[in-house]
Design an enzyme around this catalytic site. Sequence first.
Site, PDB file in Angstrom:
ATOM      1  N   PHE A 177     140.614 -51.069 101.375  1.00  0.00           N
ATOM      2  CA  PHE A 177     140.913 -52.107 102.360  1.00  0.00           C
ATOM      3  C   PHE A 177     142.422 -52.415 102.282  1.00  0.00           C
ATOM      4  CE2 PHE A 177     141.215 -56.373 104.100  1.00  0.00           C
ATOM      5  CZ  PHE A 177     140.593 -56.148 105.316  1.00  0.00           C
ATOM      6  N   ASP A 186     137.339 -55.666  93.486  1.00  0.00           N
ATOM      7  CA  ASP A 186     137.202 -56.478  94.696  1.00  0.00           C
ATOM      8  C   ASP A 186     135.731 -56.381  95.124  1.00  0.00           C
ATOM      9  OD1 ASP A 186     137.108 -57.498  97.277  1.00  0.00           O
ATOM     10  OD2 ASP A 186     139.037 -56.652  97.875  1.00  0.00           O
ATOM     11  N   TYR A 227     133.351 -65.382 103.044  1.00  0.00           N
ATOM     12  CA  TYR A 227     132.932 -65.474 104.452  1.00  0.00           C
ATOM     13  C   TYR A 227     132.055 -64.326 104.927  1.00  0.00           C
ATOM     14  CZ  TYR A 227     137.360 -62.802 104.919  1.00  0.00           C
ATOM     15  OH  TYR A 227     138.375 -61.907 104.762  1.00  0.00           O
ATOM     16  N   LYS A 228     131.766 -63.376 104.036  1.00  0.00           N
ATOM     17  CA  LYS A 228     130.944 -62.241 104.467  1.00  0.00           C
ATOM     18  C   LYS A 228     129.474 -62.535 104.144  1.00  0.00           C
ATOM     19  CE  LYS A 228     134.756 -59.033 103.620  1.00  0.00           C
ATOM     20  NZ  LYS A 228     135.020 -58.537 104.965  1.00  0.00           N
ATOM     21  N   ARG A 280     130.690 -49.589 112.670  1.00  0.00           N
ATOM     22  CA  ARG A 280     130.177 -50.123 111.403  1.00  0.00           C
ATOM     23  C   ARG A 280     129.183 -51.238 111.704  1.00  0.00           C
ATOM     24  NH1 ARG A 280     134.001 -53.471 107.311  1.00  0.00           N
ATOM     25  NH2 ARG A 280     133.489 -55.062 108.851  1.00  0.00           N
TER      26      ARG A 280
HETATM   27  C1  LIG Z   1     137.407 -55.417 100.589  1.00  0.00           C
HETATM   28  C2  LIG Z   1     138.131 -56.562 101.183  1.00  0.00           C
HETATM   29  N1  LIG Z   1     139.010 -57.255 100.440  1.00  0.00           N
HETATM   30  C3  LIG Z   1     139.680 -58.308 100.948  1.00  0.00           C
HETATM   31  C4  LIG Z   1     139.480 -58.700 102.249  1.00  0.00           C
HETATM   32  C5  LIG Z   1     140.303 -59.824 102.846  1.00  0.00           C
HETATM   33  O1  LIG Z   1     140.220 -60.953 102.103  1.00  0.00           O
HETATM   34  P1  LIG Z   1     141.034 -62.293 102.511  1.00  0.00           P
HETATM   35  O2  LIG Z   1     141.109 -62.321 103.983  1.00  0.00           O
HETATM   36  O3  LIG Z   1     140.181 -63.380 101.916  1.00  0.00           O
HETATM   37  O4  LIG Z   1     142.339 -62.215 101.857  1.00  0.00           O
HETATM   38  C6  LIG Z   1     138.562 -58.030 103.040  1.00  0.00           C
HETATM   39  C7  LIG Z   1     138.317 -58.460 104.422  1.00  0.00           C
HETATM   40  O5  LIG Z   1     137.559 -57.934 105.159  1.00  0.00           O
HETATM   41  C8  LIG Z   1     137.885 -56.929 102.504  1.00  0.00           C
HETATM   42  O6  LIG Z   1     137.028 -56.229 103.240  1.00  0.00           O
END
Ligand SMILES: Cc1ncc(COP(=O)(O)O)c(C=O)c1O
Length: 411
Positions: A129, A198, A223-224, A370
Site C-alpha cells: 500500500f 500493518d 475504518y475498514k 476489488r
Molecule cells: C494497508 C493500508 N495501510 C494504511 C492505509 C491508510 O491508513 P491511514 O489513512 O489511516 O493513514 C490503508 C488504507 O487503505 C491501507 O490499505
Amino acid sequence: MGSTAITLEDARTLDRSDPFPHRRQSFCLPDGVIYLDGNSLGALPIATPGIVADTVQGQWGRSLINSWNDHDWIGAPARIGDKIASLIGAHPGEVIVADSTSVNLFKLLTALVQMNSDRRDVVTEMGNFPTDLHIADGVAKMFGKRLVAVPSNQIVEAIGPDTATIVLCHVHYRTAFRHDIKSVTERARAVGARVIWDLSHSIGAVPLDLHADGVELAVGCGYKYLNGGPGAPAFLYIARDLQPEMISPIRGWMGHANPFAFDDAYVPAPGIDRFLAGTPPILSLAALEAGVDLMLEVDQHALFGKSQRLFQMFADLMAARCPDFALISPDRAEHRGSHIGFAHPQASAIMNALIAQGVIGDFRAPDVLRFGLTPLYIRFEDIWQAVDILAGIMASGTWRLAQHAEIKRVT
Ligand SMILES: Cc1ncc(COP(=O)(O)O)c(C=O)c1O
C-alpha cells in the site's frame, strides 16, 4: 461447491445457516445496494449515531470539559486500545488508539530505526500500500538508510544482517495475499531485526494472535473491518517488553508521563501511551468504539470461516459466468485475507457500471476490481446477485457507457 450449478436458491439456503443470522441488522445498509467495499470503509453500525449523539449532547453538551474525567474521555485511547488488543491476541496496555495508520507507522518506524542505528536497510514489499512505501522511504532518507523494496516472494531472503527493520502489510490491499506472519517475524528475529506489521486489512477480517506469532510491533486502520467510520483513528501495538526502549519521534504532551504537570522537559509516559501525541479526537473515538464493541461480540474464526465460503462462491460463480475475469487472489484460505480481486483490462469502466447498478466495490489501478467480503453484513445472496449483475453488464455491453465516468473515493 459445483461452479455452474450454484443457483440463487442455493445462495439463500447458505444464508439460512449463516453463523451470524442477526448481525446484518446491526448495520445501516441502504435498500438496493450490495455493499462490497467494507474493506475500504466499513458500514455504519446502527448503534453509532446514538452513541455519537450522546457523546455530543449528553457529554460535551452537559458536562463540558468535566467530561474528560466524568465520561473518561481521557482514558478512551487506552480503553479502546485494550479492546483492540483482545481482538488481535495482545495484552492490555499493549495497544493505543491514536492518529492515522500512516502517522503511527512513521512513529514506530522512526523509533525502531533509531534503536537499530548501526544497520543500513529498511526492507519492504514492492507494490505495498503506497502509504507504507512512502513512509518507509521517507524515514529511510531521514536517517541515511537504504530502502530495499522486493517482491513478496523475496522478502525472507532480503532480511539479513544489514536489516534494521521490516515494514509489511499482513494482507495485501490489492490481491488479499496474506504473509505468514509467524515465519517472517521469526526470520527477522533470527537476524536481530524487527517487523512492523500493518494489520489494516487483517483486523476484523482474519483471526490474529500476535503473541503466539511472536509479533512485537503493529499498526492498523479503524475504518475498514472495525467499522469505525470515515477517517476513524488508527491503532498501534508494541509488545510490553519493548515499550521502555521505544521513544516516539512526535513528543506531544499527551505522551508525557504527566501531561497535566505542564513540565518544560519531556519525560515519556512509562507505557504505550508514550506514543500518543495530541488531544484524542473524542467524537471519532466514540464512533470507533461502537464498531469495535460490535466486532468483540463475534468469534473471529467463525467470521473468517464465513468469509472463506463467500470467497469460494464468488470465485466459482465468476469462473462459470464471467470467465473473462482473472482471479488475482490466492485460492488457499490460509494465504489470503477477506477480499477478492479480479483483473480485467476494462476494470475501471466495469466497476463504474457496477456501482451505477448498486453493487459497490472498488477499482484499483490499473486493472483490478476489488470486492470486500465482510461476513457480518454480506449474505451469500448478495454475492450471487452481484455476479448476476456483472454478468448482465458484460453480456449487454453497458459497461462501455460507464467508460468515461470518473468516480473518486478514498482508500
Ligand atoms: C494497508 C493500508 N495501510 C494504511 C492505509 C491508510 O491508513 P491511514 O489513512 O489511516 O493513514 C490503508 C488504507 O487503505 C491501507 O490499505
